[in-house]
Design an enzyme around this catalytic site. Structure first.
Site, PDB file in Angstrom:
ATOM      1  CG  ASP A  91      -5.599   7.045 -14.790  1.00  0.00           C
ATOM      2  OD1 ASP A  91      -5.055   8.132 -14.492  1.00  0.00           O
ATOM      3  OD2 ASP A  91      -6.597   6.368 -14.026  1.00  0.00           O
ATOM      4  CE  LYS A  92       0.260   8.966 -12.125  1.00  0.00           C
ATOM      5  NZ  LYS A  92       1.116   9.137 -10.771  1.00  0.00           N
ATOM      6  CG  HIS A  93      -2.029   2.609 -10.678  1.00  0.00           C
ATOM      7  ND1 HIS A  93      -2.896   2.998  -9.775  1.00  0.00           N
ATOM      8  CD2 HIS A  93      -1.340   1.715  -9.963  1.00  0.00           C
ATOM      9  CE1 HIS A  93      -3.019   2.289  -8.643  1.00  0.00           C
ATOM     10  NE2 HIS A  93      -1.901   1.295  -8.795  1.00  0.00           N
ATOM     11  CB  SER A  94       2.084   6.004  -9.006  1.00  0.00           C
ATOM     12  OG  SER A  94       3.289   5.767  -8.140  1.00  0.00           O
ATOM     13  CB  THR A 131      -3.559  10.796  -5.462  1.00  0.00           C
ATOM     14  OG1 THR A 131      -2.422  10.192  -6.052  1.00  0.00           O
ATOM     15  CG2 THR A 131      -4.120  11.610  -6.245  1.00  0.00           C
ATOM     16  NE  ARG A 179      -4.273  -9.997  -2.749  1.00  0.00           N
ATOM     17  CZ  ARG A 179      -3.838  -8.967  -3.512  1.00  0.00           C
ATOM     18  NH1 ARG A 179      -4.818  -8.062  -4.093  1.00  0.00           N
ATOM     19  NH2 ARG A 179      -2.554  -8.662  -3.709  1.00  0.00           N
ATOM     20  CB  SER A 194      -5.605  -6.122  -6.868  1.00  0.00           C
ATOM     21  OG  SER A 194      -5.986  -5.078  -6.208  1.00  0.00           O
ATOM     22  CE  LYS A 198      -7.853  -1.669  -7.311  1.00  0.00           C
ATOM     23  NZ  LYS A 198      -7.295  -1.879  -5.989  1.00  0.00           N
ATOM     24  CE  LYS A 199      -5.638   3.561 -11.771  1.00  0.00           C
ATOM     25  NZ  LYS A 199      -5.772   5.255 -11.890  1.00  0.00           N
TER      26      LYS A 199
HETATM   27  N1  URA Z   1      -2.762  -1.890  -4.904  1.00  0.00           N
HETATM   28  C1  URA Z   1      -3.981  -2.639  -5.274  1.00  0.00           C
HETATM   29  O1  URA Z   1      -4.941  -1.736  -5.504  1.00  0.00           O
HETATM   30  N2  URA Z   1      -3.930  -3.786  -5.009  1.00  0.00           N
HETATM   31  C2  URA Z   1      -2.860  -4.483  -4.658  1.00  0.00           C
HETATM   32  O2  URA Z   1      -2.973  -5.860  -4.387  1.00  0.00           O
HETATM   33  C3  URA Z   1      -1.563  -3.945  -4.396  1.00  0.00           C
HETATM   34  C4  URA Z   1      -1.589  -2.703  -4.368  1.00  0.00           C
END
Ligand code: URA
Length: 452
Positions: A91-94, A131, A179, A194, A198-199
């Site tokens: 996967d990719k995360h931006s 997205t 937060r 964080s 999730k990833k």
């Molecule tokens: N995106 C996230 O999912 N978590 C953060 O803490 C900041 C950006």
């Protein structure tokens, strides 16, 4: 480092130790994440913990432990159990940017080359678009299918782009919300844990990070973005997921268009070869190539690129995209007839140059804020969006314009929102007498070993 045990948790003791600069064990962080997920850690304790970490930081081992603990606070997808090769799952995360629609093309391009891309994406908040909002502009497309549908679509088509489900990393969901209202978002260890919790809950065999910097990015300063990229690469590799980060320039809008349905149309034009804005093409190919190498589907980045270009050129990437859209409830002929489905705004307003000159460095964030003023971005997570509105035909740094030329074209619902957005766009796209040359689009590649 050991993983979480059933040691009884006394949250205030753990908070006190972090407050005083101490180091927490994996077992303690595991218990704390568990307490976040089941509610036994109170809001005040979670906020105090976040503030203690904000000021005191975390070691690399603590970051890995917190990430794994938050990942394990909910469901972790198991692709091997679904009969798939977990190494091919990438996967990719931006970190997000104005006009960043890379995922829309990257997921089907990489899937068309044989990888599996279970992409769990977010909605936009603030000036960077999300997205999921772009996919929500497609009538019928389900961004929240059940887990079995998600797994089936990934297995049969190779990619599925959906939203975060309630059972994925619930400890992060709770801590992030706290937060957000306690001035503790900007903590490198907490951002790292964080994003990655999730990833990693998506059961990845490899991850590519697009860490953006510049005026249109979440982290504007290149040094801050580099620190985040290094932290994420270090922690993800420490958590057993091979990860590469590219630092990419967001000092100008990425691609030609900003706005949800407009960006969906741009992605379709890209995939069908009608138009590929060069910077967008470069970032998309660079990130996609990293994914193919991580998935073991190419021996080198050059070989990966050649494969990706071939799948773009022979239509396989576009076909994969069309099949994914249909499998998740969207129209089967979106690729062939996008204008039948994607909403168009009723009014168009050109923003005109009031003098001749050359376009220099501008504030890409202002373009994102103008989209919010048009109704296409949100300031409140509960806000509904106008998918049709947006901004196109945006001049680029280095463009020469005459007085009266169009600097950008607004797609608006009404005159009042257009006037507000036009004033903001005109205030940043100001022709000058000279323009500095933009820096490199891909500023660094961070691998955890030697970096380029
Ligand atoms: N995106 C996230 O999912 N978590 C953060 O803490 C900041 C950006």
């Amino acid at each position: 480092m050991t993983t979480a045990t059933a040691a009884p948790l006394i949250p205030q003791e753990l908070i006190r130790r972090k407050r005083d600069g101490g180091i927490l064990t994996a077992a303690e962080l595991g218990a704390f994440a568990h307490g976040l997920a089941d509610g036994s850690v109170g809001d005040g304790q979670a906020a105090a913990f976040a503030m203690a970490v904000f000021f005191r930081g975390m070691t690399s081992d603590e970051r890995v432990a917190l990430t794994l603990a938050m990942r394990d606070s909910g469901r972790v997808l198991d692709w091997a159990a679904a009969g798939l090769d977990p190494r091919r799952v990438v996967d990719k995360h931006s970190t997000g940017g104005v006009g960043d629609k890379v995922s829309l093309m990257l997921a089907p391009m990489v899937a068309a080359c044989g990888a599996l891309v279970p992409m769990i994406s977010g909605r936009g908040l603030g000036h960077t678009g999300g997205t999921l909002d772009k996919f929500d502009s497609v009538p019928g497309y389900q961004t929240a299918p059940d887990a079995e549908t998600f797994i089936r679509v990934v297995r049969t088509i190779g990619c599925a782009v959906i939203g975060q489900t309630a059972d994925l990393a619930p400890a992060d969901r709770r801590l992030y919300a706290i937060r957000d209202v306690t001035a503790t978002v900007e903590s490198l260890p907490l951002i790292t844990a964080s994003i990655l919790s999730k990833k990693l809950a998506a059961g990845l065999g490899g991850l590519v990070m697009d860490v953006k910097f510049g005026s249109g990015a979440f982290m504007a300063a290149a040094d801050d973005a580099r620190a985040l990229a290094e932290s994420i690469v270090d922690v993800a590799n420490g958590a057993g997921v091979p990860t590469v980060a590219l630092m990419t320039d967001m000092n100008q809008v990425l691609g030609d268009r900003v706005g949800n349905a407009l960006e969906m149309a741009e992605a379709i034009d890209f995939l069908t070869g009608k138009r590929q804005e060069p910077r967008l093409r470069e970032v998309t190919l660079a990130l996609s190539a990293e994914m193919l190498v991580l998935a073991g589907l190419a021996d080198s980045l050059d070989a990966a690129r050649a494969r990706l270009v071939a799948r773009l050129d022979d239509g396989a990437a576009a076909e994969t995209f069309g099949r994914m859209i249909a499998a998740l409830g969207g129209p089967a002929d979106l690729i062939e007839s996008p204008t039948r489905y994607l909403a168009e705004a009723p009014q168009r307003y050109p923003v005109k140059a009031d003098r001749a000159g050359v376009i220099g460095r501008y504030d890409a964030r202002s373009i994102g804020v103008a989209l919010i003023e048009l109704g296409g971005g949100r300031v409140d997570p509960r806000q509904t969006l106008d998918y049709a509105v947006g901004i196109t035909d945006i001049v680029r740094p280095g463009d020469h314009v005459a007085a009266g030329d169009t600097l950008a074209l607004l797609h608006a619902r009404d005159g009042a929102s257009a006037a507000r957005a036009a004033a903001r766009v005109a205030a940043t796209l100001v022709p000058g007498d000279s323009a500095e040359t933009p820096g490199p689009l891909i500023a660094a590649r961070i691998t955890g070993g030697a970096n380029d």
